[in-house]
Each structure stands twice: as structure tokens, then as C-alpha cells.
Design a protein around this motif. Sequence first.
Motif, PDB file in Angstrom:
ATOM      1  N   PHE A   1       0.823  -1.213   0.000  1.00  0.00           N
ATOM      2  CA  PHE A   1       0.000   0.000   0.000  1.00  0.00           C
ATOM      3  C   PHE A   1       0.854   1.259   0.000  1.00  0.00           C
ATOM      4  O   PHE A   1       0.434   2.301  -0.504  1.00  0.00           O
ATOM      5  N   ALA A   2       2.045   1.186   0.579  1.00  0.00           N
ATOM      6  CA  ALA A   2       2.930   2.356   0.669  1.00  0.00           C
ATOM      7  C   ALA A   2       3.665   2.640  -0.639  1.00  0.00           C
ATOM      8  O   ALA A   2       4.264   3.707  -0.786  1.00  0.00           O
ATOM      9  N   GLU A   3       3.621   1.701  -1.568  1.00  0.00           N
ATOM     10  CA  GLU A   3       4.296   1.916  -2.852  1.00  0.00           C
ATOM     11  C   GLU A   3       3.611   3.053  -3.612  1.00  0.00           C
ATOM     12  O   GLU A   3       2.378   3.099  -3.680  1.00  0.00           O
ATOM     13  N   PRO A   4       4.403   3.969  -4.190  1.00  0.00           N
ATOM     14  CA  PRO A   4       3.804   5.095  -4.935  1.00  0.00           C
ATOM     15  C   PRO A   4       2.903   4.650  -6.089  1.00  0.00           C
ATOM     16  O   PRO A   4       1.957   5.349  -6.439  1.00  0.00           O
ATOM     17  N   LYS A   5       3.188   3.495  -6.664  1.00  0.00           N
ATOM     18  CA  LYS A   5       2.402   3.023  -7.811  1.00  0.00           C
ATOM     19  C   LYS A   5       1.247   2.103  -7.419  1.00  0.00           C
ATOM     20  O   LYS A   5       0.627   1.483  -8.275  1.00  0.00           O
ATOM     21  N   PHE A   6       0.930   2.027  -6.116  1.00  0.00           N
ATOM     22  CA  PHE A   6      -0.180   1.180  -5.673  1.00  0.00           C
ATOM     23  C   PHE A   6      -1.483   1.668  -6.295  1.00  0.00           C
ATOM     24  O   PHE A   6      -1.830   2.843  -6.211  1.00  0.00           O
ATOM     25  N   ARG A   7      -2.206   0.752  -6.951  1.00  0.00           N
ATOM     26  CA  ARG A   7      -3.487   1.074  -7.586  1.00  0.00           C
ATOM     27  C   ARG A   7      -4.522  -0.008  -7.300  1.00  0.00           C
ATOM     28  O   ARG A   7      -5.287  -0.383  -8.169  1.00  0.00           O
ATOM     29  N   SER A   8      -4.524  -0.539  -6.103  1.00  0.00           N
ATOM     30  CA  SER A   8      -5.477  -1.554  -5.694  1.00  0.00           C
ATOM     31  C   SER A   8      -5.122  -2.916  -6.281  1.00  0.00           C
ATOM     32  O   SER A   8      -4.003  -3.136  -6.730  1.00  0.00           O
ATOM     33  N   CYS A   9      -6.075  -3.812  -6.284  1.00  0.00           N
ATOM     34  CA  CYS A   9      -5.859  -5.195  -6.717  1.00  0.00           C
ATOM     35  C   CYS A   9      -6.245  -5.362  -8.180  1.00  0.00           C
ATOM     36  O   CYS A   9      -7.384  -5.085  -8.564  1.00  0.00           O
ATOM     37  N   MET A  10      -5.308  -5.838  -8.970  1.00  0.00           N
ATOM     38  CA  MET A  10      -5.567  -6.053 -10.392  1.00  0.00           C
ATOM     39  C   MET A  10      -6.682  -7.074 -10.613  1.00  0.00           C
ATOM     40  O   MET A  10      -7.431  -6.978 -11.582  1.00  0.00           O
ATOM     41  N   PHE A  11      -6.834  -8.012  -9.699  1.00  0.00           N
ATOM     42  CA  PHE A  11      -7.836  -9.062  -9.869  1.00  0.00           C
ATOM     43  C   PHE A  11      -9.236  -8.569  -9.508  1.00  0.00           C
ATOM     44  O   PHE A  11     -10.210  -8.972 -10.131  1.00  0.00           O
ATOM     45  N   ILE A  12      -9.326  -7.695  -8.520  1.00  0.00           N
ATOM     46  CA  ILE A  12     -10.612  -7.062  -8.219  1.00  0.00           C
ATOM     47  C   ILE A  12     -11.033  -6.223  -9.420  1.00  0.00           C
ATOM     48  O   ILE A  12     -12.186  -6.245  -9.853  1.00  0.00           O
ATOM     49  N   LYS A  13     -10.076  -5.484  -9.974  1.00  0.00           N
ATOM     50  CA  LYS A  13     -10.362  -4.662 -11.151  1.00  0.00           C
ATOM     51  C   LYS A  13     -10.812  -5.538 -12.326  1.00  0.00           C
ATOM     52  O   LYS A  13     -11.775  -5.204 -13.020  1.00  0.00           O
TER      53      LYS A  13
END
Length: 190
Positions: free
Chosen positions: A92-104
Motif C-alpha cells: 500500500f505504501a508503494e507510490p504506484k499502488f493502484r489496488s488489486c488487479m484481480f478485483i479490477k
Amino acid sequence: MRASKRDELVQKALEIFYREGFHATGMDLLAAETGISKTTMFKHFRTKEDLILAVLRLRDENFRNWLLRRMEQAGAPRDQLLAMFDALAEWFAEPKFRSCMFIKAASEYPDPSHPIHAHAAEHKRLLFLQLERIAADAGAREPAELARALLLLKEGAIVTAHFGHEADPAGDAKAAAAILIAEALQTRSA
């Protein structure tokens, strides 16, 4: 294009799909950002959906391997279950965090029979099986029940982190998980 170029395409497409979403990412954007022509892409993937499936396979392998390694570093199975939430906090702390690819993926392809939705669901099923195994190793009387509860906390933490309205969703989930784990292990020894 050599096999390594194909792998490079999948890796770059993973980054783009993760950032932009599946439907919002067209082949023109993929070609522009990867530097690989659409013609060449279609030599390796008949459709955009075939490329998405390759991306999901790579993400599944990378994510589950990373998460399991991080958990195993904690030592005892009980500690491994809690370490999952420490790993989530790092993610979550990663600047490129964009949630879960599988939920998307499941959201953008909502039909459960669609191969992309099915692959996303399989990723979650495999995570469940890993958690169930670790819960059993920890001594939980009902390892499947504990694994389901921990997976719900994990998924909730991901969504909460994506919205960004809580300071520490992984920590909050870990605190709840500690209670569930203690209860699940105590029940066994009673």
C-alpha cells in the motif's frame, strides 16, 4: 520478436493495465507505451483479452510468490498469517499502488463465465488455499473458516487502501486478524 520480447510486452502491459484499467487501455496506448507495434502484438496474442490473460497469469505468479515469501519470513505459521498484513502495508505504501488487479479484472469483466473473470476468481481461490494450509499448520480447528475470514480482511484492507480515507488499513486489518487467529487457535486447545 523473440520469446523475451513477448515477456517484455506482457510485463509492460501489466504496468499499463494496472495503472489505466483494462477497458480504458486500447491497443494504440499499448503500442505507444511499449514501443511494440499492434501488428507485432497480434502475432503473439490473437486478441487484447489474450494479452490480458497473460498479464493476469504473470501478476498472479508474481503476487502470490511475493506474498508467500514475505509471510514465510515471519517463521511460525501463526506469525505468517499476521505477516500477510505487514506485507500489505508495504504494498500500500508503494507510490504506484493502484489496488488489486484481480478485483479490477472481475469488475471490468463481471460475467463469472468470462475467462478474465474466471482467472481473477482463481487467483483469489489459490490465495484462500494458501491461507487455509497455513491456518491448518498453525493449529486452527477450522482452518477454512479462519482462511475465509482473513481473506475478507485482506480484501477489505486493499479496497480501503485504494480509497485512501484511512491512515492504516493494513494495520487495522492486522489487529482484527490477531483477534480472529487467537480465537481460532484457542478453540482448538479448549
